[in-house]
Design an enzyme around this catalytic site. Structure first.
Site, PDB file in Angstrom:
ATOM      1  CG  ASP A  29      -1.872  -1.181   1.292  1.00 36.18           C
ATOM      2  OD1 ASP A  29      -3.069  -0.996   1.103  1.00 36.18           O
ATOM      3  OD2 ASP A  29      -1.386  -2.316   1.522  1.00 36.18           O
ATOM      4  CB  THR A  82      -5.480  -3.966   1.969  1.00 41.55           C
ATOM      5  OG1 THR A  82      -5.346  -2.730   1.284  1.00 41.55           O
ATOM      6  CG2 THR A  82      -4.132  -4.336   2.560  1.00 41.55           C
TER       7      THR A  82
HETATM    8  N1  LIG Z   1     -16.925  -0.691   7.264  1.00 40.02           N
HETATM    9  C1  LIG Z   1     -16.802  -0.545   5.968  1.00 40.02           C
HETATM   10  N2  LIG Z   1     -17.872  -0.452   5.192  1.00 40.02           N
HETATM   11  C2  LIG Z   1     -17.762  -0.316   3.888  1.00 40.02           C
HETATM   12  N3  LIG Z   1     -16.588  -0.238   3.228  1.00 40.02           N
HETATM   13  C3  LIG Z   1     -15.468  -0.310   3.960  1.00 40.02           C
HETATM   14  C4  LIG Z   1     -15.522  -0.470   5.342  1.00 40.02           C
HETATM   15  N4  LIG Z   1     -14.267  -0.505   5.787  1.00 40.02           N
HETATM   16  C5  LIG Z   1     -13.466  -0.376   4.707  1.00 40.02           C
HETATM   17  N5  LIG Z   1     -14.197  -0.243   3.614  1.00 40.02           N
HETATM   18  C6  LIG Z   1     -13.723  -0.024   2.250  1.00 40.02           C
HETATM   19  O1  LIG Z   1     -13.975  -1.139   1.442  1.00 40.02           O
HETATM   20  C7  LIG Z   1     -12.876  -1.298   0.578  1.00 40.02           C
HETATM   21  C8  LIG Z   1     -12.845  -2.704   0.125  1.00 40.02           C
HETATM   22  O2  LIG Z   1     -14.076  -2.907  -0.449  1.00 40.02           O
HETATM   23  P1  LIG Z   1     -14.447  -4.273  -0.983  1.00 40.02           P
HETATM   24  O3  LIG Z   1     -15.644  -4.118  -1.829  1.00 40.02           O
HETATM   25  O4  LIG Z   1     -13.251  -4.862  -1.633  1.00 40.02           O
HETATM   26  O5  LIG Z   1     -14.828  -5.110   0.287  1.00 40.02           O
HETATM   27  S1  LIG Z   1     -14.405  -6.587   0.626  1.00 40.02           S
HETATM   28  O6  LIG Z   1     -13.017  -6.556   1.083  1.00 40.02           O
HETATM   29  O7  LIG Z   1     -14.634  -7.409  -0.577  1.00 40.02           O
HETATM   30  O8  LIG Z   1     -15.328  -7.015   1.692  1.00 40.02           O
HETATM   31  C9  LIG Z   1     -11.717  -0.920   1.390  1.00 40.02           C
HETATM   32  O9  LIG Z   1     -10.692  -0.466   0.511  1.00 40.02           O
HETATM   33  P2  LIG Z   1      -9.144  -0.742   0.885  1.00 40.02           P
HETATM   34  O10 LIG Z   1      -8.903  -0.145   2.254  1.00 40.02           O
HETATM   35  O11 LIG Z   1      -8.440  -0.020  -0.201  1.00 40.02           O
HETATM   36  O12 LIG Z   1      -8.947  -2.225   0.849  1.00 40.02           O
HETATM   37  C10 LIG Z   1     -12.254   0.198   2.246  1.00 40.02           C
HETATM   38  O13 LIG Z   1     -12.038   1.461   1.706  1.00 40.02           O
HETATM   39 MG   LIG Z   2      -7.285   0.374   3.152  1.00 41.13          MG
HETATM   40 MG   LIG Z   3      -6.526   0.744  -0.334  1.00 40.97          MG
END
Ligand SMILES: Nc1ncnc2c1ncn2[C@@H]1O[C@H](COP(=O)(O)OS(=O)(=O)O)[C@@H](OP(=O)(O)O)[C@H]1O
Ligand SMILES: [Mg+2]
Ligand SMILES: [Mg+2]
Ligand SMILES: [Mg+2]
Length: 447
Positions: free
Chosen positions: A119, A216
């Protein structure tokens, strides 16, 4: 428009017939000015070149008669930069899966979400490369990570791993027609590059939006993740690039990759360039076209045979449609979307995929619907959506909030004013049905 600094394409590569244009294949977008000039071949822009290319985008929109630019130079740079960033991620993911100490560790942010060397490493790499490409402009970047952990007194070892990952990646930049730094970046330079991405967006001017590693959690689990880079101008997403290192050009190849990862702990990783297991998608607003090219370890290996235009699915019958959604229930309510699926007659099992690979799946027709309903109070960030939205739209799909309004990228780092959730569909019919189903069931939901 400032000068774009890309290292010159080697004449031997050109002689071998490498890409005829930045899409890696003959373009339907003919240059409108100067009339006789060829489109800028990827890598043919010389250091310091300052030609403002205008493209007549016959698919409609930008570039044509209205005289608006189509961001060809920005697209050239963005695709290459994302390709480079993908190599960094692949290396870190390989070492994570092999439990290699150093770059292979996972850290927790204050909100308990995971963060890795990849990241920070991608953020520093993209920041450095964009600043180098558009040196005459004051490059402004909004991105997810900050430098606090790395700058803290107990972040020294971690910072060393990030610096090594960044230098290991930047040294390969010339293979992608980009420049590397004259000498290795020092810790201070890397921190500065990360810090540079602290713009806050807004309704005016131009800024890049970067999610260095989206998904991530998927990344650390050896699964899907994306590198997402978009350009926003006066509040509108004008171009988007999605690097999907574990999402092969063909859906059918996915199983092969999954088997590979299961074997990872027992076998040595592939030598670079020996196979293409990922892809990069890209589109610019108004062109009515979106594109996909394989992930490569040398941009000279690209040719028009393996780059292709992508389009959303033509399926409009819910019985045959597939919806995708986040893997984690904490990120989107699976029970609410199950109810919606039932009420509109979707029969297929949901495709649960980490990251903006969900947007990629819709854009190239692997699924028809993407829904995300985060818990109340969660504010969606622009870097989690910008690149995916423009790619789906240009591939022929529709993306709105659950009230049917476009996502608003003009109000800072959050998608302010988002109505309930996000709905992306391959076509208007499915989209209308989902919106209707949301309205019908929202009041009885616990969201
Ligand atoms: N609580 C909550 N609710 C909704 N969304 C959140 C939450 N926490 C994090 N995020 C954001 O979700 C990003 C990842 O989304 P995804 O669609 O890949 O979700 S998942 O990992 O498949 O469950 C993830 O992106 P990255 O941090 O870049 O991985 C977050 O920005
Ligand atoms: Mg993140
Ligand atoms: Mg990210
Ligand atoms: Mg994200």
């Amino acid at each position: 428009m400032g000068s774009l600094r890309l290292s010159a394409w080697s004449s031997s590569a050109a002689a071998r017939g490498f890409p005829p244009d930045w899409r890696g294949r003959p373009s339907r977008c003919a240059p409108s000015s100067p009339a006789s000039a060829a489109p800028p071949a990827l890598g043919r822009l010389q250091m310091g070149t300052d030609r403002a290319w205008q493209w007549d985008c016959r698919g409609g929109g930008l570039g044509g008669g209205g005289g608006r630019r189509d961001y060809a130079k920005e697209m050239e740079a963005a695709v290459r930069v994302v390709q480079v960033a993908c190599t960094l991620c692949q290396r870190v993911q390989d070492s994570l899966l092999l439990a290699d100490a150093g770059s292979g560790s996972v850290h927790s942010k204050l909100d308990r979400s995971p963060v890795t060397v990849a990241d920070w490493g991608v953020q520093a790499t993209v920041s450095w490369l964009l600043s180098d490409c558009f040196r005459d402009e004051n490059v402004s970047i909004v991105a997810e990570e900050d430098d606090k952990t790395l700058s803290s007194s107990d972040g020294t070892a971690l910072l060393e791993s990030v610096v090594a990952a960044v230098n290991g990646c930047l040294v390969e930049a010339p293979k992608y027609g980009l420049r590397s730094p004259e000498k290795n970046l020092r810790a201070h330079d890397v921190l500065q590059a990360i810090r540079k991405c602290s713009s806050t967006g807004g309704p005016k001017g131009r800024f890049w939006v970067l999610d260095p590693v989206d998904g991530t959690l998927g990344f650390v689990r050896g699964d899907q993740y994306a590198i997402a880079l978009a350009l926003i101008e006066d509040g509108e997403v004008v171009l988007g690039v999605l690097g999907c290192p574990n999402y092969p050009m063909k859906k059918e190849w996915l199983n092969y990759h999954q088997r590979y990862y299961r074997l990872m702990s027992k076998v040595a990783p592939p030598t670079s360039g020996s196979w293409n297991k990922g892809c990069v998608m890209y589109a610019h607003k108004g062109c009515g076209q979106a594109w996909m090219q394989p992930l490569v370890h040398d941009f000279g290996m690209l040719n028009w045979h393996n780059s292709r235009e992508i389009q959303v699915s033509s399926v409009s019958d819910p019985v045959s449609a597939t919806f995708c959604e986040p893997v984690e229930k904490a990120n989107s309510s699976h029970s609410f979307t199950a109810g919606l699926a039932h009420s509109v007659g979707l029969r297929n099992r949901p495709l649960r995929v980490y990251s903006m690979v969900k947007y990629a799946a819709i854009a190239r027709g692997d699924a028809e619907i993407f829904m995300k309903f985060a818990r109340s109070g969660y504010k969606e960030k622009i870097w989690d959506h910008a690149a995916g939205v423009v790619i789906i739209q240009e591939a022929g799909g529709v993306v709105t909030d659950a009230g049917g309004r476009p996502l608003d990228f003009s109000r800072g780092v959050y998608l302010e004013g988002l109505d309930r959730g996000i709905i992306a569909c391959s076509g208007a019919l499915l989209h209308r049905r989902i919106l209707g189903a949301v309205d019908a069931s929202w009041n009885s939901s616990t969201l």
